[in-house]
Design an enzyme around this catalytic site. Sequence first.
Site, mmCIF file in Angstrom:
data_model
loop_
_atom_site.group_PDB
_atom_site.id
_atom_site.type_symbol
_atom_site.label_atom_id
_atom_site.label_comp_id
_atom_site.label_asym_id
_atom_site.label_seq_id
_atom_site.Cartn_x
_atom_site.Cartn_y
_atom_site.Cartn_z
ATOM 1 N N GLY A 1 7.280 24.168 -13.425
ATOM 2 C CA GLY A 1 6.151 24.930 -13.966
ATOM 3 C C GLY A 1 6.272 25.130 -15.464
ATOM 4 O O GLY A 1 6.613 26.214 -15.939
ATOM 5 N N SER B 1 7.916 29.760 -21.097
ATOM 6 C CA SER B 1 9.235 30.005 -20.487
ATOM 7 C C SER B 1 10.206 28.888 -20.855
ATOM 8 O O SER B 1 11.416 29.126 -20.991
ATOM 9 C CB SER B 1 9.113 30.124 -18.971
ATOM 10 O OG SER B 1 8.439 29.013 -18.423
ATOM 11 N N ASP C 1 8.737 28.347 -11.017
ATOM 12 C CA ASP C 1 7.529 29.025 -11.519
ATOM 13 C C ASP C 1 6.357 28.047 -11.500
ATOM 14 O O ASP C 1 5.543 28.008 -12.399
ATOM 15 C CB ASP C 1 7.781 29.544 -12.945
ATOM 16 C CG ASP C 1 6.703 30.509 -13.424
ATOM 17 O OD1 ASP C 1 6.037 31.128 -12.577
ATOM 18 O OD2 ASP C 1 6.547 30.648 -14.653
ATOM 19 N N HIS D 1 1.672 28.560 -6.857
ATOM 20 C CA HIS D 1 1.968 29.762 -6.082
ATOM 21 C C HIS D 1 1.343 29.752 -4.691
ATOM 22 O O HIS D 1 1.410 30.757 -3.988
ATOM 23 C CB HIS D 1 1.511 31.005 -6.852
ATOM 24 C CG HIS D 1 2.408 31.306 -8.032
ATOM 25 N ND1 HIS D 1 3.247 30.363 -8.592
ATOM 26 C CD2 HIS D 1 2.603 32.430 -8.758
ATOM 27 C CE1 HIS D 1 3.903 30.914 -9.593
ATOM 28 N NE2 HIS D 1 3.535 32.166 -9.724
HETATM 29 N N1 SAH Z 1 6.342 28.870 -16.767
HETATM 30 C C1 SAH Z 1 5.026 28.894 -17.383
HETATM 31 C C2 SAH Z 1 3.881 29.121 -16.415
HETATM 32 C C3 SAH Z 1 3.760 28.089 -15.314
HETATM 33 S S1 SAH Z 1 2.168 28.136 -14.562
HETATM 34 C C4 SAH Z 1 4.981 29.931 -18.511
HETATM 35 O O1 SAH Z 1 5.990 30.531 -18.837
HETATM 36 O O2 SAH Z 1 3.914 30.155 -19.081
HETATM 37 C C5 SAH Z 1 2.413 27.096 -13.178
HETATM 38 C C6 SAH Z 1 2.431 25.615 -13.507
HETATM 39 O O3 SAH Z 1 2.797 24.927 -12.310
HETATM 40 C C7 SAH Z 1 1.094 25.011 -13.965
HETATM 41 O O4 SAH Z 1 1.227 24.465 -15.250
HETATM 42 C C8 SAH Z 1 0.797 23.910 -12.920
HETATM 43 O O5 SAH Z 1 0.275 22.705 -13.474
HETATM 44 C C9 SAH Z 1 2.162 23.678 -12.316
HETATM 45 N N2 SAH Z 1 2.118 23.176 -10.945
HETATM 46 C C10 SAH Z 1 1.466 23.719 -9.882
HETATM 47 N N3 SAH Z 1 1.687 23.002 -8.769
HETATM 48 C C11 SAH Z 1 2.490 21.960 -9.132
HETATM 49 C C12 SAH Z 1 3.061 20.859 -8.435
HETATM 50 N N4 SAH Z 1 2.846 20.690 -7.124
HETATM 51 N N5 SAH Z 1 3.810 19.973 -9.124
HETATM 52 C C13 SAH Z 1 4.019 20.144 -10.459
HETATM 53 N N6 SAH Z 1 3.520 21.170 -11.171
HETATM 54 C C14 SAH Z 1 2.757 22.072 -10.522
HETATM 55 MG MG MG Z 2 4.939 32.799 -13.381
#
Ligand code: SAH
Ligand code: MG
Length: 214
Positions: free
Chosen positions: A51, A57, A145, A148
């Site tokens: 994520g 992050s 992360d 969800h």
């Molecule tokens: N860590 C980040 C927030 C992550 S948001 C911060 O600090 O701001 C969640 C991310 O997970 C999104 O960018 C989305 O594209 C990714 N995501 C969701 N499902 C996914 C999957 N199955 N495989 C890869 N990435 C995924």
């Molecule tokens: Mg998060």
Amino acid sequence: VVRPAAVIARLDARALATARAARGFMPDEEGLALAGAALTAPRPGPWLEVGSYCGRSTAYLGAAAVGCGTTLVTVDHHRGSEENQPGEQYHDTDLVDDAGRVDTLPGLRRTLRDAGLERTVVAIVGPSPTVAAIWATPLSFLFLDGGHSPAVQHGDFDSWSPHLRRGGLLAIHDVFPDPRDGGRPPYEIYLRALDSGDFGEVSATGSLRVLRRR
Ligand code: SAH
Ligand code: MG
């Protein structure tokens, strides 16, 4: 648990400043707790994040990785989670490609460039389970992360946690024991980790939980 001031002193200043200014979903207090936990991971790494989004992050973790001399891998398909899609609550109209689809990869590259982390962080673009299926390197720090939804969140736990070495740290974001505060899946995998008997809790900061593999 390392105190925030002590954590800041050990982080790369440029990367930390970039993390704090980056777009994303990581409050500063939790970002510092995340970086502080990573500093206590067994050497030499590598570390892996699921994520990336626009690298907020990632830059907190990268700020810790610089001084540890470790490599941070960050995995994302960059097409956004359900809540990032057009019309949803966390959609950002700036983050779309020429076909109108969510695209956070340019944002991640900008953050890594501004943070001076292009030699410390390796970005992998692709679906998390597909990457996990070809992964073989033991990890000393794993940060979950990504998506969800129940299927994605449990899938990430199932596919990535076996790659965490003994004594390695598992960090999970958006863990909300009270359903009124947020969705269930991150809390569910946190409980699964504890119930497995393989993990002990190290710290809790906001919605961030850090566990250690026994
Ligand atoms: N860590 C980040 C927030 C992550 S948001 C911060 O600090 O701001 C969640 C991310 O997970 C999104 O960018 C989305 O594209 C990714 N995501 C969701 N499902 C996914 C999957 N199955 N495989 C890869 N990435 C995924
Ligand atoms: Mg998060």
